[in-house]
Write a protein that holds these residues in place. Structure first.
Motif, PDB file in Angstrom:
ATOM      1  N   ALA A 179       0.829  -1.216   0.000  1.00 20.35           N
ATOM      2  CA  ALA A 179       0.000   0.000   0.000  1.00 20.35           C
ATOM      3  C   ALA A 179       0.857   1.257   0.000  1.00 20.35           C
ATOM      4  O   ALA A 179       0.527   2.246  -0.657  1.00 20.35           O
ATOM      5  CB  ALA A 179      -0.931   0.003   1.208  1.00 20.35           C
ATOM      6  N   GLN A 180       1.979   1.213   0.739  1.00 23.90           N
ATOM      7  CA  GLN A 180       2.807   2.422   0.853  1.00 23.90           C
ATOM      8  C   GLN A 180       3.517   2.768  -0.448  1.00 23.90           C
ATOM      9  O   GLN A 180       4.028   3.871  -0.594  1.00 23.90           O
ATOM     10  CB  GLN A 180       3.816   2.282   2.012  1.00 23.90           C
ATOM     11  N   PHE A 181       3.566   1.825  -1.395  1.00 27.43           N
ATOM     12  CA  PHE A 181       4.214   2.097  -2.685  1.00 27.43           C
ATOM     13  C   PHE A 181       3.173   2.327  -3.784  1.00 27.43           C
ATOM     14  O   PHE A 181       3.535   2.609  -4.920  1.00 27.43           O
ATOM     15  CB  PHE A 181       5.076   0.892  -3.101  1.00 27.43           C
ATOM     16  N   SER A 182       1.892   2.140  -3.457  1.00 20.76           N
ATOM     17  CA  SER A 182       0.879   2.038  -4.511  1.00 20.76           C
ATOM     18  C   SER A 182       0.289   3.383  -4.920  1.00 20.76           C
ATOM     19  O   SER A 182       0.111   4.283  -4.106  1.00 20.76           O
ATOM     20  CB  SER A 182      -0.257   1.115  -4.059  1.00 20.76           C
ATOM     21  N   ASP A 183      -0.062   3.444  -6.208  1.00 25.01           N
ATOM     22  CA  ASP A 183      -0.716   4.624  -6.769  1.00 25.01           C
ATOM     23  C   ASP A 183      -2.234   4.473  -6.745  1.00 25.01           C
ATOM     24  O   ASP A 183      -2.958   5.465  -6.711  1.00 25.01           O
ATOM     25  CB  ASP A 183      -0.251   4.821  -8.215  1.00 25.01           C
ATOM     26  N   ARG A 184      -2.721   3.238  -6.805  1.00 23.34           N
ATOM     27  CA  ARG A 184      -4.170   2.996  -6.825  1.00 23.34           C
ATOM     28  C   ARG A 184      -4.491   1.767  -5.977  1.00 23.34           C
ATOM     29  O   ARG A 184      -3.635   0.916  -5.753  1.00 23.34           O
ATOM     30  CB  ARG A 184      -4.659   2.695  -8.235  1.00 23.34           C
ATOM     31  N   CYS A 185      -5.769   1.700  -5.610  1.00 29.37           N
ATOM     32  CA  CYS A 185      -6.221   0.564  -4.785  1.00 29.37           C
ATOM     33  C   CYS A 185      -7.551   0.049  -5.320  1.00 29.37           C
ATOM     34  O   CYS A 185      -8.472   0.849  -5.573  1.00 29.37           O
ATOM     35  CB  CYS A 185      -6.385   1.031  -3.338  1.00 29.37           C
ATOM     36  N   VAL A 186      -7.646  -1.258  -5.504  1.00 32.49           N
ATOM     37  CA  VAL A 186      -8.940  -1.886  -5.789  1.00 32.49           C
ATOM     38  C   VAL A 186      -9.574  -2.151  -4.424  1.00 32.49           C
ATOM     39  O   VAL A 186      -9.126  -3.025  -3.676  1.00 32.49           O
ATOM     40  CB  VAL A 186      -8.772  -3.198  -6.591  1.00 32.49           C
ATOM     41  N   LEU A 187     -10.580  -1.346  -4.102  1.00 32.14           N
ATOM     42  CA  LEU A 187     -11.081  -1.271  -2.730  1.00 32.14           C
ATOM     43  C   LEU A 187     -12.510  -1.809  -2.632  1.00 32.14           C
ATOM     44  O   LEU A 187     -13.373  -1.429  -3.425  1.00 32.14           O
ATOM     45  CB  LEU A 187     -11.075   0.201  -2.293  1.00 32.14           C
ATOM     46  N   LEU A 188     -12.744  -2.677  -1.646  1.00 29.38           N
ATOM     47  CA  LEU A 188     -14.114  -3.138  -1.375  1.00 29.38           C
ATOM     48  C   LEU A 188     -14.698  -2.305  -0.243  1.00 29.38           C
ATOM     49  O   LEU A 188     -14.053  -2.119   0.798  1.00 29.38           O
ATOM     50  CB  LEU A 188     -14.126  -4.612  -0.966  1.00 29.38           C
ATOM     51  N   SER A 210      -5.258  10.390  -2.762  1.00 26.34           N
ATOM     52  CA  SER A 210      -6.448  11.177  -2.430  1.00 26.34           C
ATOM     53  C   SER A 210      -6.333  11.709  -1.004  1.00 26.34           C
ATOM     54  O   SER A 210      -5.906  10.977  -0.098  1.00 26.34           O
ATOM     55  CB  SER A 210      -7.714  10.313  -2.493  1.00 26.34           C
ATOM     56  N   PRO A 211      -6.727  12.997  -0.773  1.00 25.85           N
ATOM     57  CA  PRO A 211      -6.718  13.521   0.604  1.00 25.85           C
ATOM     58  C   PRO A 211      -7.583  12.631   1.514  1.00 25.85           C
ATOM     59  O   PRO A 211      -8.657  12.180   1.100  1.00 25.85           O
ATOM     60  CB  PRO A 211      -7.340  14.918   0.441  1.00 25.85           C
ATOM     61  N   GLY A 212      -7.088  12.376   2.738  1.00 25.73           N
ATOM     62  CA  GLY A 212      -7.841  11.573   3.701  1.00 25.73           C
ATOM     63  C   GLY A 212      -7.361  10.136   3.807  1.00 25.73           C
ATOM     64  O   GLY A 212      -7.817   9.386   4.666  1.00 25.73           O
ATOM     65  N   ILE A 213      -6.414   9.724   2.943  1.00 24.63           N
ATOM     66  CA  ILE A 213      -5.873   8.354   3.042  1.00 24.63           C
ATOM     67  C   ILE A 213      -4.557   8.402   3.813  1.00 24.63           C
ATOM     68  O   ILE A 213      -3.667   9.188   3.493  1.00 24.63           O
ATOM     69  CB  ILE A 213      -5.626   7.730   1.654  1.00 24.63           C
ATOM     70  N   THR A 214      -4.463   7.561   4.851  1.00 25.00           N
ATOM     71  CA  THR A 214      -3.218   7.433   5.617  1.00 25.00           C
ATOM     72  C   THR A 214      -2.761   5.989   5.547  1.00 25.00           C
ATOM     73  O   THR A 214      -3.560   5.076   5.781  1.00 25.00           O
ATOM     74  CB  THR A 214      -3.439   7.799   7.104  1.00 25.00           C
ATOM     75  N   VAL A 215      -1.490   5.779   5.225  1.00 19.10           N
ATOM     76  CA  VAL A 215      -0.935   4.426   5.127  1.00 19.10           C
ATOM     77  C   VAL A 215       0.086   4.223   6.238  1.00 19.10           C
ATOM     78  O   VAL A 215       1.005   5.037   6.383  1.00 19.10           O
ATOM     79  CB  VAL A 215      -0.262   4.213   3.749  1.00 19.10           C
ATOM     80  N   ALA A 216      -0.096   3.167   7.021  1.00 19.09           N
ATOM     81  CA  ALA A 216       0.841   2.870   8.108  1.00 19.09           C
ATOM     82  C   ALA A 216       1.434   1.479   7.873  1.00 19.09           C
ATOM     83  O   ALA A 216       0.761   0.473   8.119  1.00 19.09           O
ATOM     84  CB  ALA A 216       0.117   2.923   9.457  1.00 19.09           C
ATOM     85  N   VAL A 224      10.146  -7.488   7.216  1.00 17.28           N
ATOM     86  CA  VAL A 224       9.972  -6.643   6.033  1.00 17.28           C
ATOM     87  C   VAL A 224       8.645  -5.890   6.135  1.00 17.28           C
ATOM     88  O   VAL A 224       7.618  -6.460   6.511  1.00 17.28           O
ATOM     89  CB  VAL A 224       9.991  -7.509   4.750  1.00 17.28           C
ATOM     90  N   LEU A 225       8.672  -4.600   5.748  1.00 18.03           N
ATOM     91  CA  LEU A 225       7.447  -3.778   5.770  1.00 18.03           C
ATOM     92  C   LEU A 225       6.742  -3.935   4.420  1.00 18.03           C
ATOM     93  O   LEU A 225       6.730  -3.016   3.603  1.00 18.03           O
ATOM     94  CB  LEU A 225       7.794  -2.310   6.010  1.00 18.03           C
ATOM     95  N   GLU A 226       6.165  -5.116   4.196  1.00 16.20           N
ATOM     96  CA  GLU A 226       5.579  -5.370   2.875  1.00 16.20           C
ATOM     97  C   GLU A 226       4.107  -4.998   2.814  1.00 16.20           C
ATOM     98  O   GLU A 226       3.569  -4.715   1.756  1.00 16.20           O
ATOM     99  CB  GLU A 226       5.765  -6.846   2.483  1.00 16.20           C
ATOM    100  N   PHE A 227       3.412  -5.041   3.932  1.00 18.95           N
ATOM    101  CA  PHE A 227       1.997  -4.665   3.895  1.00 18.95           C
ATOM    102  C   PHE A 227       1.720  -3.541   4.885  1.00 18.95           C
ATOM    103  O   PHE A 227       2.629  -3.092   5.587  1.00 18.95           O
ATOM    104  CB  PHE A 227       1.057  -5.839   4.058  1.00 18.95           C
ATOM    105  N   ALA A 228       0.449  -3.083   4.932  1.00 16.67           N
ATOM    106  CA  ALA A 228       0.168  -1.860   5.693  1.00 16.67           C
ATOM    107  C   ALA A 228      -1.281  -1.812   6.151  1.00 16.67           C
ATOM    108  O   ALA A 228      -2.149  -2.500   5.595  1.00 16.67           O
ATOM    109  CB  ALA A 228       0.447  -0.639   4.808  1.00 16.67           C
ATOM    110  N   GLU A 229      -1.511  -0.970   7.166  1.00 13.80           N
ATOM    111  CA  GLU A 229      -2.869  -0.543   7.486  1.00 13.80           C
ATOM    112  C   GLU A 229      -3.177   0.668   6.607  1.00 13.80           C
ATOM    113  O   GLU A 229      -2.288   1.500   6.383  1.00 13.80           O
ATOM    114  CB  GLU A 229      -2.966  -0.086   8.935  1.00 13.80           C
TER     115      GLU A 229
END
Ligand code: FAD
Length: 396
Positions: A179-188, A210-216, A224-229
């Motif tokens: 998520a921290q490297f991504s430009d887009r998300c396929v979101l449910l 987009s404003p309002g998205i925070t990736v942790a 390895v920090l491969e995934f995120a909240e």
């Protein structure tokens, strides 16, 4: 909108796969210097992502990334197996991490099937060319195996779903790979009542800046920090970014599964053959060498035979469903058996070897433990096999 079946045999003339493979491998041989990683393995996750994007851009320039993708999204056509052969060749040569690279195969076919055509035509070439990275926002803190319980909410701006030009998203995702490297998300998202389960879910293709998205970022077992909240607070998404129908997101999720649990395994299988071969070269001869390597090889080869059949079925029919749970169980079993073999035949390497080689084996051994979790846990796959394929009764 009816699915366009990006993964099917539609407009895909028969092709000589062996000839394609030979042509591809000759080109990869000739361009090895340009493509090879510029860091010592395993590299950091930042290194690996940068390497993958660099490799994608070189392959795109040479026309390889477009092979097997429909012309309406900038591809050069041909059957989807051209894509999986490319992924396998890269994985076998350690040019791109198979898990990272497979996100293309997991997400792009479904985007093509469900996005408005002009959106797919614009976005897919960016993913293939290495200009973008996408992530999959499905799991939530209380919704993993039971995905239909997800709560991240999308509400129509102004309150009317029929006329809204924007949707407002609030909620949280977790375990979102890259998520921290991504430009887009396929979101449910949840668009129906709280208890509407799979009937009240809608998919969106969301810009991660987009404003309002925070990736942790979150640390995996191997450090390895491969995934995120990913947190969404009043995130505005245009209505034309809806994938498929309002409250039709379950069909989007189900469309992804055949790719997540079949064609993208082909690259992991190629990667695992390489690792098994490396183990055979490194392991000292001993009483149990043949038995341990043999067991791992049989698991891997059975998986390869199964995966090959699955891909041919996908190419012929365009639809594979619950059967892919068998492939998922087999890939996790083979991967863990191979890394268990490493641990048994190279004593202490996983636990205490501080060399670069030890670090690589340890990193991959720990990652292999996740293979019974990501893409649907082993227990849940066995439930599906028992209930839907063997007709052994219903849940509860
Ligand atoms: C490396 C990695 C990468 C991931 N990447 C992504 C990603 O990019 N996007 C994304 O959306 N998600 C991602 N995930 C999340 C993954 O899909 C979930 O972890 C998985 O679906 C399990 O959900 P959970 O973690 O909530 O566990 P739970 O669903 O809470 O399960 C906990 C345990 O209970 C068992 N269990 C649950 N229900 C049943 C049942 N009905 N019968 C029997 N046993 C059951 C499970 O098998 C498991 O052992 C990733 C996970 C990992 C490990």
């Amino acid at each position: 909108m009816p699915p366009n079946n990006a993964g099917t045999a539609e407009s895909t003339p028969a092709i000589d796969l062996a000839a394609y493979r030979a042509e591809l491998n000759a080109w990869l041989d000739a361009n090895h210097e340009r493509l090879a990683p510029r860091y010592d393995p395993p590299g950091t996750i930042d290194d690996q992502v940068a390497q993958m994007q660099r490799v994608k851009s070189i392959l795109f320039e040479a026309g390889w990334m477009q092979r097997g993708w429909p012309e309406r999204v900038g591809g050069s056509g041909g059957p989807p197996m051209l894509r999986t052969e490319l992924g396998a060749a890269l994985a076998a040569r350690d040019l791109a991490d198979p898990g990272l690279f497979s996100l293309i195969e997991v997400l792009a076919p479904t985007l093509i099937d469900f996005a408005p055509p002009e959106l797919a035509a614009d976005a897919v070439p960016r993913l293939l060319s290495g200009a973008e990275l996408w992530c999959q926002g499905f799991s939530e803190p209380d919704s993993g195996s039971d995905l239909a319980s997800l709560r991240c909410r999308a509400a129509p701006e102004g309150g009317n779903a029929d006329t809204a030009t924007n949707w407002i998203i609030n909620g949280q995702k977790v375990w979102t790979s890259l998520a921290q490297f991504s430009d887009r998300c396929v979101l449910l998202t949840r668009t129906g009542p709280a208890d509407s389960r799979h009937r009240g879910i809608t998919a969106f293709f969301v810009d991660m800046d987009s404003p309002g998205i925070t990736v942790a970022p979150l640390e995996m077992l191997n450090g390895v920090l491969e995934f995120a909240e990913v947190f969404f607070e009043d995130v505005v998404v245009p209505a034309e970014r809806m994938l498929g129908e309002l409250n039709g997101g379950w069909a989007v999720a189900m469309d992804i599964l055949p790719y997540e649990r079949s064609s993208c395994f082909w690259q992991r299988i190629a990667f695992l053959y390489g690792r098994l071969q490396r183990l055979v070269e490194l392991a000292p001869d001993g009483d149990r060498f043949a038995e341990i390597v043999g067991e791992a090889y049989i698991q891997l080869h059975a998986l390869r035979a199964r995966s090959r059949a699955t891909q041919h079925r996908l190419a012929a029919t365009g639809t594979i469903g619950a059967e892919t749970s068998i492939d998922k169980v087999l890939v996790a079993t083979a991967e863990q058996t191979i890394y268990d073999a490493v641990r048994r035949l190279l004593p202490g390497v996983i636990e205490i070897d501080g060399s670069a080689s030890g670090e690589l084996w340890r990193n991959e051994y720990l990652y292999s433990r996740a293979s019974t979790i990501y893409g649907g846990t082993a227990e849940v796959q066995r439930n599906i096999i028992a209930r839907r394929l063997l007709d052994l009764g219903s849940e509860g």
